[in-house]
Write a protein that holds these residues in place. Structure first.
Motif, PDB file in Angstrom:
ATOM      1  N   LEU A 149      32.173  44.335  49.827  1.00 44.60           N
ATOM      2  CA  LEU A 149      32.429  45.524  49.017  1.00 44.60           C
ATOM      3  C   LEU A 149      33.917  45.858  49.010  1.00 44.60           C
ATOM      4  CD1 LEU A 149      30.477  47.280  47.403  1.00 44.60           C
ATOM      5  CD2 LEU A 149      30.469  48.900  49.275  1.00 44.60           C
ATOM      6  N   GLU A 180      35.763  43.762  46.605  1.00 48.01           N
ATOM      7  CA  GLU A 180      35.550  44.179  45.215  1.00 48.01           C
ATOM      8  C   GLU A 180      36.195  45.530  44.932  1.00 48.01           C
ATOM      9  OE1 GLU A 180      31.335  44.253  44.975  1.00 48.01           O
ATOM     10  OE2 GLU A 180      31.099  42.071  45.113  1.00 48.01           O
ATOM     11  N   ASN A 181      36.445  46.306  45.984  1.00 47.66           N
ATOM     12  CA  ASN A 181      37.019  47.643  45.837  1.00 47.66           C
ATOM     13  C   ASN A 181      38.155  47.807  46.845  1.00 47.66           C
ATOM     14  OD1 ASN A 181      34.805  49.113  44.005  1.00 47.66           O
ATOM     15  ND2 ASN A 181      33.742  47.889  45.537  1.00 47.66           N
ATOM     16  N   GLN A 227      40.626  49.533  47.272  1.00 44.19           N
ATOM     17  CA  GLN A 227      41.128  50.825  47.732  1.00 44.19           C
ATOM     18  C   GLN A 227      40.631  51.153  49.136  1.00 44.19           C
ATOM     19  OE1 GLN A 227      38.891  50.330  45.333  1.00 44.19           O
ATOM     20  NE2 GLN A 227      37.491  52.056  45.054  1.00 44.19           N
ATOM     21  N   TYR A 233      29.166  52.001  49.663  1.00 42.44           N
ATOM     22  CA  TYR A 233      30.305  52.468  48.866  1.00 42.44           C
ATOM     23  C   TYR A 233      30.518  53.968  49.071  1.00 42.44           C
ATOM     24  CZ  TYR A 233      33.367  53.250  44.853  1.00 42.44           C
ATOM     25  OH  TYR A 233      34.425  53.606  44.057  1.00 42.44           O
ATOM     26  N   GLU A 263      43.650  47.747  44.760  1.00 45.18           N
ATOM     27  CA  GLU A 263      42.702  48.277  43.772  1.00 45.18           C
ATOM     28  C   GLU A 263      43.289  48.154  42.369  1.00 45.18           C
ATOM     29  OE1 GLU A 263      40.268  52.423  42.837  1.00 45.18           O
ATOM     30  OE2 GLU A 263      42.093  52.457  44.043  1.00 45.18           O
ATOM     31  N   THR A 272      43.322  44.481  41.278  1.00 48.19           N
ATOM     32  CA  THR A 272      41.967  43.999  41.004  1.00 48.19           C
ATOM     33  C   THR A 272      41.474  44.494  39.649  1.00 48.19           C
ATOM     34  OG1 THR A 272      41.457  43.983  43.361  1.00 48.19           O
ATOM     35  CG2 THR A 272      39.595  43.945  41.866  1.00 48.19           C
ATOM     36  N   LYS A 273      41.773  45.747  39.323  1.00 48.01           N
ATOM     37  CA  LYS A 273      41.386  46.271  38.015  1.00 48.01           C
ATOM     38  C   LYS A 273      42.084  45.507  36.901  1.00 48.01           C
ATOM     39  CE  LYS A 273      40.119  50.974  39.354  1.00 48.01           C
ATOM     40  NZ  LYS A 273      40.453  52.423  39.263  1.00 48.01           N
TER      41      LYS A 273
END
Length: 665
Positions: free
Chosen positions: A354, A357-358, A360, A387, A439, A442-443
């Motif tokens: 997780l 993928e995130n 932050q 999350y 973050e 990744t975005k």
């Protein structure tokens, strides 16, 4: 004839007992509970040895129509009968009773037939009556007589016929009914406090104690050492060493208590459960292998000495009870260490995934094992819950270090404690910045991947209008200007990172809304460099204007107007109407001789477009993928950027960041 003193019909109707399996079996559970109390009242400490409860299932075809519950308890003597006639009686509060159980007989069965033998003044008597739902006459056919043929105290409760809706909800299999009984009275069975109890269904017989024993997959007993303050033995506040016996049991899931709970700890005294507690969160587990459950029973002289008179709690302090439960939980975790380790490893892996993928949440990676301990049991396959926990953890950390930052900023001597805080704060800031940057990167990667797919339709010509708007909206929302959105709401970096720093831009808005003109033309994107609406400085001149036009990927038909001439027409419009306005219509800037115009055309260089470009002062870009040049009338820089070049250039500008995070795959 004596009646219950209450609005009994209204009371029963208000019971929240809609037809369900649980509610269909509630009268049986209540009758069994009454039998347990009656047996204990009669036999006291010998109830397990001498008590007897029998349940007979009555059927109508395959369906269950009712139950007969018999026991050799104390019976309906005068005290118990008086309590029975009083709804919400306090008689069995100390035994866990609510005083309303028998009202479920009225709701689910419409009543019951009761026959009981009891001792009165040394003589055995018999009391028979019907208990029915009626406004004024709930107790009918009352008959009291002496028993001449000997025998012993006993009670039979006959629940004869389900009310409408409940029969269909009652389990038809006898074993299912037995499982529900065992689950409901798990504390009693687990603490070896159940008298002989049997369920009959025709020729089938189920012994509850044996049935429970058969559901135990594994059991073992260990000693748990306590440091206690035993004041009852005259030792004052001096700590003493006490030993508890903890019986570990892994049991089949079929006898699990109803609801979303799995593992239980019972504190027992004098071979009876006194308090019960779900320990899922304490041990960090729910179901074990094959969904088995854990049951623990703690007993010993110390608990026997400290049970209260009502046998529903203990006399030691809440602090001491908390410590006892902590020590017991430690012993359970040790017993189930293999499962705890497996579950924690799975949650660590899920959390790490997780975080990837995130990003932050990257700071959590530094304390992943401690973080996982805070998660609810068995959340490895529930990423949404993880999350939410990560977001909560991050928020709390931010608040914590906001306070630390304030303390550091307060003038004072930076002693060793403050120095440690400074170092911890700096480490947090470093990790937080890395997480925020990760973050962001990744975005960007996700947006580039989506942009790539968006421009790969097999037949884009049929979707040209959709694709043109879709590409435009991905890069920047349509029909807005920079006063309505923030930097997080657009992806102008796909075109050029510098565009994000323009003080004002308009997206698909009529030109008359921001320049002095009556034209309804709508440039796709228009950027005005120094026209800051929120914090402009008077007298500044706009020294650059950027115009962007989007065309659908692979478009080939430009018979009406090519995009270069369209963009140059917008340049001419702005030069002929040089005053730029804010949202209230006030003049905020104007075009001067030093204002430059850059025009970017996002379009594929198809044969149809190349045909329209013949004669224009354009040449190939160094990479050979696009075209650029300068025009004289009006004066402007023009660049044509195909979608593949736009994508490749954006990837190249961000490749170093992607490589650092391992996102280049």
């Amino acid at each position: 004839m004596p009646d219950l003193v209450s609005d009994i019909i209204g009371r029963v109707r208000r019971l929240p007992l809609t037809p369900s399996e649980t509610n269909a079996l509630l009268p049986l559970h209540e009758a069994f509970s009454n039998s347990l109390h009656a047996v204990r009242d009669r036999f006291k400490g010998n109830a397990v040895r001498d008590g007897r409860i029998e349940i007979t299932i009555e059927r109508e075809g395959e369906l269950v129509k009712g139950f007969i519950i018999e026991d050799n308890g104390i019976g309906f003597n005068e005290e118990n009968y008086k309590s029975f006639l009083t709804p919400d009686s306090q008689r069995k509060i100390g035994l866990g009773g609510k005083g309303v159980g028998r009202l479920s007989w009225l709701r689910v069965f419409g009543g019951a037939r009761i026959s009981s033998r009891y001792i009165n003044d040394g003589a055995l008597k018999r009391r028979d009556f019907d208990f029915v739902l009626d406004k004024e006459d709930q107790v009918r056919n009352l008959k009291i007589e002496d028993v001449q043929d000997g025998g012993e105290p006993s009670t039979m409760v006959h629940l004869e016929q389900f009310s409408s809706g409940y029969a269909q909800r009652c389990p038809t299999k006898a074993e299912t009914i037995v499982q529900r009984l065992v689950a409901h009275f798990l504390p009693t069975l687990a603490s070896n406090a159940c008298p002989h109890a049997v369920v009959f269904d025709g020729s089938d017989t189920f012994d509850l104690r044996s049935y429970f024993e058969d559901k135990i997959i594994e059991k073992t007993s260990v000693e748990v050492i306590l440091q206690s303050e035993d004041q009852e033995n005259g030792e004052g506040d001096e700590a003493s060493t006490e030993t508890l016996q903890l019986l570990h049991m892994k049991c089949d899931k079929s006898i699990r208590l109803r609801g979303a709970r799995y593992n239980w700890m019972f504190l027992c005294a004098h071979e009876r459960s006194v308090t019960e507690q779900c320990i899922d969160d304490q041990i960090g587990l729910r179901s074990l292998e094959d969904e088995a459950i854990y049951i623990g029973c703690a007993s010993g002289d110390y608990l026997d000495r400290h049970v209260n008179q009502e046998r529903d709690g203990f006399t030691f302090s809440s602090v001491e009870e908390t410590e006892i439960r902590r020590r017991l939980a430690d012993a359970v975790r040790d017993y189930l260490s293999e499962y705890v380790a497996q579950n924690r490893a799975m949650m660590v892996k899920a959390s790490q995934q997780l975080i990837s993928e995130n990003p932050q949440f990257l700071p959590i990676m530094e304390e992943i094992n401690e973080f996982v301990k805070t998660l609810a049991p068995n959340t490895a396959n529930k990423p949404e819950e993880i999350y939410v926990s990560m977001a909560r953890h991050r928020y709390r950390k931010q608040r914590e270090f906001k306070k630390v930052s304030s303390e550091i900023g307060t003038p004072q001597d930076h002693d060793e404690a403050i120095s440690d805080k400074v170092q911890e704060y700096l480490k947090y800031i470093d990790l937080e910045k890395k997480g925020a940057l990760a973050e962001y990167v990744t975005k960007r990667k996700a947006i580039l991947d989506f942009f790539d797919k968006l421009t790969q339709y097999e037949d884009p010509e049929k979707r040209k209008h959709h694709l043109e708007d879709a590409v435009h909206s991905l890069i920047c929302p349509m029909k807005v200007d920079s006063t309505q959105i923030s930097v997080d709401d657009h992806n102008l970096w796909l075109l050029d990172d510098r565009l994000s720093f323009f003080n004002f831009f308009a997206s698909d808005k009529e030109a008359r809304q921001y320049i002095e003109t009556e034209s309804r033309d709508r440039p796709d994107l228009a950027f005005l460099y120094d026209s800051c609406l929120a914090w402009r400085e008077g007298g500044q001149h706009s020294d650059k204007v950027v115009i962007v036009e989007f065309k659908a990927p692979a478009r080939d038909n430009y018979d009406k107007e090519d995009p270069v001439r369209q963009a140059l027409r917008y340049v001419d419009l702005m030069k002929s109407s040089p005053n730029f306005k804010d949202k209230d219509g006030r003049i905020i800037s104007n075009v001067s001789e030093r204002t430059s115009f850059d025009c970017y055309i996002i379009a594929d260089l198809t044969r149809g477009l190349r045909k329209q470009l013949i004669g224009l002062p354009l040449q190939s870009t160094p990479d050979g993928q696009g075209m650029f040049g300068y025009t004289d009338n009006p004066r402007a820089y023009v660049e044509i950027i195909p979608f593949s070049k736009l994508l490749n250039d954006a990837k190249a500008r961000n490749s170093a960041f992607f490589a650092t995070l391992g996102l280049n795959g």
